[in-house]
Scaffold this motif. Structure first.
Motif, PDB file in Angstrom:
ATOM      1  N   THR A   1       1.066  -1.534   0.145  1.00 51.89           N
ATOM      2  CA  THR A   1      -0.163  -0.116   0.253  1.00 51.89           C
ATOM      3  C   THR A   1       1.135   1.376  -0.237  1.00 51.89           C
ATOM      4  O   THR A   1       0.534   2.264  -0.658  1.00 51.89           O
ATOM      5  CB  THR A   1      -1.255  -0.138   1.172  1.00 51.89           C
TER       6      THR A   1
ATOM      7  N   SER B   1      -6.859  -0.336   1.155  1.00 53.01           N
ATOM      8  CA  SER B   1      -7.192  -1.213   2.806  1.00 53.01           C
ATOM      9  C   SER B   1      -6.462  -2.448   2.939  1.00 53.01           C
ATOM     10  O   SER B   1      -6.474  -2.915   1.741  1.00 53.01           O
ATOM     11  CB  SER B   1      -8.536  -1.031   2.926  1.00 53.01           C
ATOM     12  N   GLU B   2      -6.802  -2.906   3.854  1.00 49.95           N
ATOM     13  CA  GLU B   2      -6.332  -4.438   3.857  1.00 49.95           C
ATOM     14  C   GLU B   2      -6.965  -5.456   3.126  1.00 49.95           C
ATOM     15  O   GLU B   2      -6.482  -6.423   2.569  1.00 49.95           O
ATOM     16  CB  GLU B   2      -6.177  -4.914   5.622  1.00 49.95           C
ATOM     17  N   GLU B   3      -8.646  -5.245   3.868  1.00 50.32           N
ATOM     18  CA  GLU B   3      -8.769  -5.865   2.356  1.00 50.32           C
ATOM     19  C   GLU B   3      -9.362  -5.805   1.208  1.00 50.32           C
ATOM     20  O   GLU B   3      -9.666  -6.745   0.477  1.00 50.32           O
ATOM     21  CB  GLU B   3     -10.929  -5.522   2.755  1.00 50.32           C
ATOM     22  N   ASP B   4      -8.080  -4.407   0.305  1.00 55.33           N
ATOM     23  CA  ASP B   4      -8.018  -4.380  -0.647  1.00 55.33           C
ATOM     24  C   ASP B   4      -7.343  -5.301  -1.140  1.00 55.33           C
ATOM     25  O   ASP B   4      -6.599  -5.650  -2.239  1.00 55.33           O
ATOM     26  CB  ASP B   4      -8.031  -2.784  -1.192  1.00 55.33           C
TER      27      ASP B   4
ATOM     28  N   VAL C   1      -5.715  -8.091   0.283  1.00 54.55           N
ATOM     29  CA  VAL C   1      -6.602  -9.125   0.031  1.00 54.55           C
ATOM     30  C   VAL C   1      -6.937 -10.055  -0.894  1.00 54.55           C
ATOM     31  O   VAL C   1      -6.644 -11.004  -1.241  1.00 54.55           O
ATOM     32  CB  VAL C   1      -7.424  -9.352   1.765  1.00 54.55           C
ATOM     33  N   ARG C   2      -7.743  -8.626  -0.929  1.00 50.29           N
ATOM     34  CA  ARG C   2      -8.884  -9.363  -2.378  1.00 50.29           C
ATOM     35  C   ARG C   2      -7.846  -9.413  -4.267  1.00 50.29           C
ATOM     36  O   ARG C   2      -8.252  -9.996  -4.506  1.00 50.29           O
ATOM     37  CB  ARG C   2     -10.049  -8.028  -2.815  1.00 50.29           C
TER      38      ARG C   2
ATOM     39  N   LYS D   1      -5.609 -12.074  -4.285  1.00 49.57           N
ATOM     40  CA  LYS D   1      -6.519 -13.465  -4.522  1.00 49.57           C
ATOM     41  C   LYS D   1      -6.888 -13.740  -6.346  1.00 49.57           C
ATOM     42  O   LYS D   1      -7.004 -14.442  -6.460  1.00 49.57           O
ATOM     43  CB  LYS D   1      -7.985 -13.434  -3.824  1.00 49.57           C
TER      44      LYS D   1
ATOM     45  N   HIS E   1      -2.313 -14.895  -2.902  1.00 43.90           N
ATOM     46  CA  HIS E   1      -2.865 -14.660  -1.613  1.00 43.90           C
ATOM     47  C   HIS E   1      -2.112 -16.329  -1.023  1.00 43.90           C
ATOM     48  O   HIS E   1      -1.946 -15.972   0.343  1.00 43.90           O
ATOM     49  CB  HIS E   1      -4.331 -14.658  -1.436  1.00 43.90           C
TER      50      HIS E   1
ATOM     51  N   TYR F   1       0.530 -11.402   6.322  1.00 37.67           N
ATOM     52  CA  TYR F   1       0.579  -9.886   5.291  1.00 37.67           C
ATOM     53  C   TYR F   1       1.295  -8.596   6.345  1.00 37.67           C
ATOM     54  O   TYR F   1       1.736  -8.046   5.891  1.00 37.67           O
ATOM     55  CB  TYR F   1      -1.359  -9.004   5.249  1.00 37.67           C
TER      56      TYR F   1
END
Length: 590
Positions: A442, A449-452, A454-455, A458, A463, A473
């Motif tokens: 980032t 975000s961390e969710e972004d 991770v997505r 994947k 991932h 992460y």
């Protein structure tokens, strides 16, 4: 303007005025420190004067009541002097730290704007020295130099006026020694200026050498260069020591001269004053004791001024070097007015000529066009100019002539920030900071975000690799990412580019030194992040080249062939066909 060269001049007032401007935000602290310096100069004569009164009015007449009174006054004066000395030292140091904080921020901000050409020619160790140790040295101008010298000069002035008021004969006696010590001080200052310039040069050389060897320690050990580098280090360290020894030599000469001058002055006072007292003249024993005290107080600041002037000189030399960088105009002119929110992805090079050196062109009239969503592969021998093309697209360097356009707009008309925001680059040599994987991806962008992350991981298939690491992460990769393999670092750089959602992707696809598993992941990631996105790929693998919409074949700074894989193979005795037969056919058979 700072020149960065030692002239031997004792003091540079233009440089000093420039530095003092950094105190403007803290002017009230500056004024308070100046006031404390003035008060301390009066305390310098108050105590000897009270001592004279104590001797003449209490000790000689044997008046015990007066003795207690005068001792009480001396204790009170000493207490006040200690309080103001504390405030003077504390706020002078505080001011110095505030100034260097602001100066260091300005320096680092200025360096962030430099184009790559500046860093190509500048040793990292020297820049680190300027930003760290040189700026720390500047702090001493305020904490140990400027205010201390001003305070000492004021003390000397007040002492001389007070001495003339009490006995002009003894004062003239003291002043007979002054020209000699002043001349010695002046010579000392000039010599120390040159000596400290040499010291700072040697410190920079030492920092550069150590940083490069530690960074390249693997090469040193692989080629058994330990003994050679050890001997080189001893030589550089010896020069560093010689630089300091020169300053020690000058100190060793000056300070004994100053002590001898002070002792001669005290002897003259005792001799002349003692004769006057024996002859029952107007001079009293208290005045002689006071003059001895005042003379020592007068010469002590003079010695300290020379010592503190050394500190001031070192600070000024350091300031000269720092301002030399601040005065360097090495940034890419960010004069563009166009702000880009999103690009379609059209790229066009029009007769672009460029050289890292003025007389050596690397690109010699390069022209090509990439339509939105196309993948352009660039192939060619080492030194053909492939990496230069991607450097110029990001405006890391300024072209000599021609034009580079994105969506029909000359990139010089676009603001640097918005241009680079729309272009993501994956370099062959991946640089990771000593931080977590998440922060390296980032780069502390609050919009990611961390969710972004991770997505995205994947989606491009990395991932599983990341969560297999300790803390996933949040795994700290250490300096330059040494805790990861080259393939893993490459995957992190792919993910970093992908989460930025660029309009244009520039990819130096390096897979020659990684394992087959990482290579497969990288190929899958490449396919994913280049889909529906304009991409310029310096291709190292046949699979990537064959999938490209257009292949640019470069040789000696020119595009010698252009077309698809099938089209170029049909060119008889073509450069690409020869490259394919020599390099890629073996890969295809495997």
């Amino acid at each position: 303007m700072a020149t960065g060269k030692g002239t031997g001049n004792a003091f540079d007032f233009n440089l000093f005025k420039r530095l003092i401007k950094y105190t403007n935000p803290y002017k009230w602290t500056f004024y308070f420190v100046a006031l404390a310096a003035i008060l301390l100069s009066f305390f310098a004569v108050l105590r000897p004067y009270l001592l004279q009164l104590t001797i003449d009015n209490s000790i000689l007449p044997q008046d015990s009541e007066n003795l207690v009174f005068y001792i009480s006054l001396m204790v009170g004066a000493l207490f006040l002097e200690v309080i103001f000395q504390f405030l003077f030292i504390y706020f002078a140091n505080w001011l110095g730290q505030e100034v260097i904080r602001d100066l260091r921020v300005n320096l680092f901000k200025h360096m962030l704007q430099f184009k790559m050409k500046y860093f190509d020619k500048s040793a990292v160790g020297r820049l680190v020295t300027r930003a760290v140790s040189d700026i720390e040295t500047i702090a001493s101008i305020f904490s140990e130099g400027l205010f201390v010298i001003a305070s000492d000069l004021l003390k000397m002035l007040v002492i001389l006026i007070f001495m003339f008021y009490n006995s002009w004969e003894l004062t003239l006696l003291v002043l007979t020694v002054m020209p000699f010590i002043l001349y010695a001080t002046r010579v000392f200052q000039k010599k120390m200026k040159i000596a400290f310039e040499d010291v700072r040069n040697q410190v920079a050389n030492l920092n550069t050498f150590v940083q490069e060897r530690i960074t390249g320690m693997k090469i040193v050990q692989l080629f058994t260069r330990e003994k050679v580098e050890y001997e080189n280090f001893k030589e550089i360290n010896h020069k560093h020591k010689k630089g300091w020894i020169k300053t020690v030599w000058y100190n060793s000469i000056f300070f004994p001269i100053a002590e001898m001058s002070s002792a001669i002055t005290v002897g003259l006072i005792v001799w002349y004053g003692g004769l006057r007292v024996v002859d029952n003249d107007a001079l009293s024993l208290g005045i002689i004791i006071m003059f001895i005290e005042l003379a020592q107080t007068l010469f002590r600041p003079l010695r300290q001024i020379a010592d503190k002037f050394n500190t001031l000189q070192m600070g000024m030399v350091a300031a000269n070097r720092v301002f030399a960088i601040l005065d360097t105009e090495a940034s890419i002119p960010d004069t563009g007015k166009v702000e880009i929110d999103h690009l379609k992805g059209e790229i066009e090079f029009e007769e672009v000529r460029f050289g890292y050196e003025e007389d050596e062109e690397v690109l010699k009239g390069v022209s090509f066009k990439a339509h939105p969503g196309e993948t352009i592969a660039i192939v060619g021998a080492t030194g053909a100019g492939k990496t230069t093309v991607i450097n110029l697209l990001n405006r890391f360097y300024e072209i000599n002539s021609g034009r580079i356009l994105v969506d029909g707009t000359d990139i010089t008309q676009v603001t640097l920030r918005s241009l680079r925001k729309e272009i993501a680059v994956v370099l062959q040599n991946v640089f990771l900071f000593a931080d977590t994987i998440l922060n390296n991806i980032t780069l502390y962008n609050p919009n990611v975000s961390e969710e972004d992350v991770v997505r995205a991981a994947k989606e491009i298939g990395v991932h599983e690799f990341i969560i297999s690491l300790p803390n996933g992460y949040h795994y700290n990769v250490k300096e330059r990412g040494v805790m990861l393999s080259s393939g893993q670092r490459q995957l992190i750089s792919f993910l970093r580019a992908y989460v930025s959602n660029p309009s244009i992707l520039v990819l130096d696809e390096a897979t020659s030194s990684i394992d087959s598993y990482s290579e497969q992941l990288i190929q899958e990631a490449t396919d994913k992040i280049t889909r529906d996105r304009t991409s310029i790929v310096i291709a190292h693998r046949l699979a990537t080249i064959k999938k490209a919409d257009k292949i640019l074949v470069m040789d000696a700074g020119k595009i010698v062939e252009m077309g698809t894989h099938k089209q170029l193979l049909k060119v008889e005795n073509g450069y690409y066909k020869n490259l394919y037969e020599v390099q890629f056919m073996a890969e295809e058979s495997l």
